[in-house]
Motif scaffolding. Sequence first.
Motif, PDB file in Angstrom:
ATOM      1  N   VAL A   2      15.741 -17.427  15.624  1.00 38.28           N
ATOM      2  CA  VAL A   2      16.712 -18.403  16.103  1.00 38.28           C
ATOM      3  C   VAL A   2      17.125 -17.966  17.507  1.00 38.28           C
ATOM      4  CG1 VAL A   2      18.994 -19.409  15.743  1.00 38.28           C
ATOM      5  CG2 VAL A   2      17.527 -18.906  13.772  1.00 38.28           C
ATOM      6  N   GLU A   3      16.743 -18.777  18.497  1.00 38.23           N
ATOM      7  CA  GLU A   3      17.055 -18.455  19.888  1.00 38.23           C
ATOM      8  C   GLU A   3      18.429 -18.964  20.294  1.00 38.23           C
ATOM      9  OE1 GLU A   3      13.737 -20.386  21.729  1.00 38.23           O
ATOM     10  OE2 GLU A   3      12.475 -18.592  21.554  1.00 38.23           O
ATOM     11  N   LYS A   4      18.809 -20.125  19.764  1.00 38.11           N
ATOM     12  CA  LYS A   4      20.110 -20.702  20.064  1.00 38.11           C
ATOM     13  C   LYS A   4      20.658 -21.338  18.797  1.00 38.11           C
ATOM     14  CE  LYS A   4      19.377 -21.852  24.924  1.00 38.11           C
ATOM     15  NZ  LYS A   4      19.534 -22.907  25.939  1.00 38.11           N
ATOM     16  N   MET A   5      21.962 -21.263  18.670  1.00 39.47           N
ATOM     17  CA  MET A   5      22.617 -21.879  17.535  1.00 39.47           C
ATOM     18  C   MET A   5      23.915 -22.511  18.045  1.00 39.47           C
ATOM     19  SD  MET A   5      23.731 -20.199  13.889  1.00 39.47           S
ATOM     20  CE  MET A   5      24.326 -18.721  14.661  1.00 39.47           C
ATOM     21  N   VAL A   6      24.120 -23.773  17.689  1.00 42.51           N
ATOM     22  CA  VAL A   6      25.349 -24.473  18.042  1.00 42.51           C
ATOM     23  C   VAL A   6      26.109 -24.729  16.753  1.00 42.51           C
ATOM     24  CG1 VAL A   6      26.345 -26.582  18.990  1.00 42.51           C
ATOM     25  CG2 VAL A   6      24.401 -25.510  20.132  1.00 42.51           C
ATOM     26  N   ILE A   7      27.377 -24.324  16.752  1.00 38.87           N
ATOM     27  CA  ILE A   7      28.241 -24.494  15.586  1.00 38.87           C
ATOM     28  C   ILE A   7      29.416 -25.363  16.016  1.00 38.87           C
ATOM     29  CG2 ILE A   7      29.677 -23.326  13.878  1.00 38.87           C
ATOM     30  CD1 ILE A   7      27.953 -20.781  14.574  1.00 38.87           C
ATOM     31  N   ALA A   8      29.616 -26.461  15.307  1.00 36.51           N
ATOM     32  CA  ALA A   8      30.738 -27.357  15.590  1.00 36.51           C
ATOM     33  C   ALA A   8      31.638 -27.409  14.369  1.00 36.51           C
ATOM     34  CB  ALA A   8      30.223 -28.744  15.942  1.00 36.51           C
ATOM     35  N   HIS A   9      32.877 -26.989  14.541  1.00 35.01           N
ATOM     36  CA  HIS A   9      33.884 -27.087  13.481  1.00 35.01           C
ATOM     37  C   HIS A   9      34.722 -28.319  13.779  1.00 35.01           C
ATOM     38  CE1 HIS A   9      33.110 -23.188  11.673  1.00 35.01           C
ATOM     39  NE2 HIS A   9      33.019 -22.696  12.893  1.00 35.01           N
ATOM     40  N   LEU A  10      34.760 -29.238  12.826  1.00 31.64           N
ATOM     41  CA  LEU A  10      35.499 -30.484  12.972  1.00 31.64           C
ATOM     42  C   LEU A  10      36.411 -30.619  11.771  1.00 31.64           C
ATOM     43  CD1 LEU A  10      32.195 -32.546  13.165  1.00 31.64           C
ATOM     44  CD2 LEU A  10      33.357 -31.631  15.142  1.00 31.64           C
ATOM     45  N   GLY A  11      37.676 -30.708  11.970  1.00 32.78           N
ATOM     46  CA  GLY A  11      38.508 -30.879  10.793  1.00 32.78           C
ATOM     47  C   GLY A  11      39.976 -30.753  11.039  1.00 32.78           C
ATOM     48  N   SER A  43      41.968 -28.116  10.474  1.00 33.48           N
ATOM     49  CA  SER A  43      42.539 -26.833  10.910  1.00 33.48           C
ATOM     50  C   SER A  43      41.796 -26.199  12.080  1.00 33.48           C
ATOM     51  CB  SER A  43      42.592 -25.846   9.741  1.00 33.48           C
ATOM     52  OG  SER A  43      41.300 -25.624   9.235  1.00 33.48           O
ATOM     53  N   ILE A  44      40.510 -26.434  12.212  1.00 31.16           N
ATOM     54  CA  ILE A  44      39.733 -25.788  13.276  1.00 31.16           C
ATOM     55  C   ILE A  44      38.938 -26.844  14.039  1.00 31.16           C
ATOM     56  CG2 ILE A  44      37.915 -24.118  13.803  1.00 31.16           C
ATOM     57  CD1 ILE A  44      38.634 -22.710  11.183  1.00 31.16           C
ATOM     58  N   TYR A  45      39.121 -26.850  15.341  1.00 33.07           N
ATOM     59  CA  TYR A  45      38.350 -27.711  16.237  1.00 33.07           C
ATOM     60  C   TYR A  45      37.724 -26.787  17.266  1.00 33.07           C
ATOM     61  CZ  TYR A  45      40.918 -31.532  14.120  1.00 33.07           C
ATOM     62  OH  TYR A  45      41.438 -32.421  13.230  1.00 33.07           O
TER      63      TYR A  45
END
Length: 171
Positions: A131-140, A142-144
Motif C-alpha cells: 500500500v503506497e497511499k491510503m486515504v482515510i475519511a472520517h465522517l460523522g 464526533s470525528i470529521y
Amino acid sequence: MKALRTIILCLSLLMCVTISQGQEVTDSNESTISDDKLFDTVKQYDNTEYTSVNSFMIGMAKMLAGKEEKAFLDKIKSIKIVNLAQCDEEIKGQYVAFVSASQLKGYEPAIEMVNDNNTTRIFIKNDNEIVEKMVIAHLGTSIYLLMQINGELTISDLENMNPMNKEKQKQ
C-alpha cells in the motif's frame, strides 16, 4: 507538539479499523477526482486545520514511539491531515456530501465502516501487495477528519495495528 498529538490521534483511529482488500465499487452519482484535488478542496473550508507531516517529523515521532509503533512508523513517508472539528455544521455537511460523492483516481475502496452515525471510508493505492497511499475519511457526529498516509505498508502491517487482531494472535 500539536502535530505529534494529531499523528497519535490518527494512528489510534487507524488501529481501531480492520483493513480488508475491497472490491471496486462504482456508482454513477460519484465523481472521480485526484487525491490532491480532494485535499485542496477540503482544506479550503472555513476553520479547518491542515497538517502536513514530513519524513523529518515522522523521525522525531519515532524517537518517542514504542517498539511496535516505531516499526509501523518506519514504513511511513508522510502524512497529510485536514481536521474539521472546529468547522460549523454547514461546513461539516458539505464535507460529508463531497467525500461521500467522490471516488479517488487510482485508488481502490478498501472499507466503508458505519458505526453509531459515524462513517469511515478508506481508499488504498497499491502496487501488488504494498500500500503506497491510503486515504482515510472520517465522517460523522464526533470525528470529521481527512487523512492521507504515504509509505510502503502491507495489508498485514495495517491489520497488525488493530488491537482486536493482536488479541486473536495471543490466543
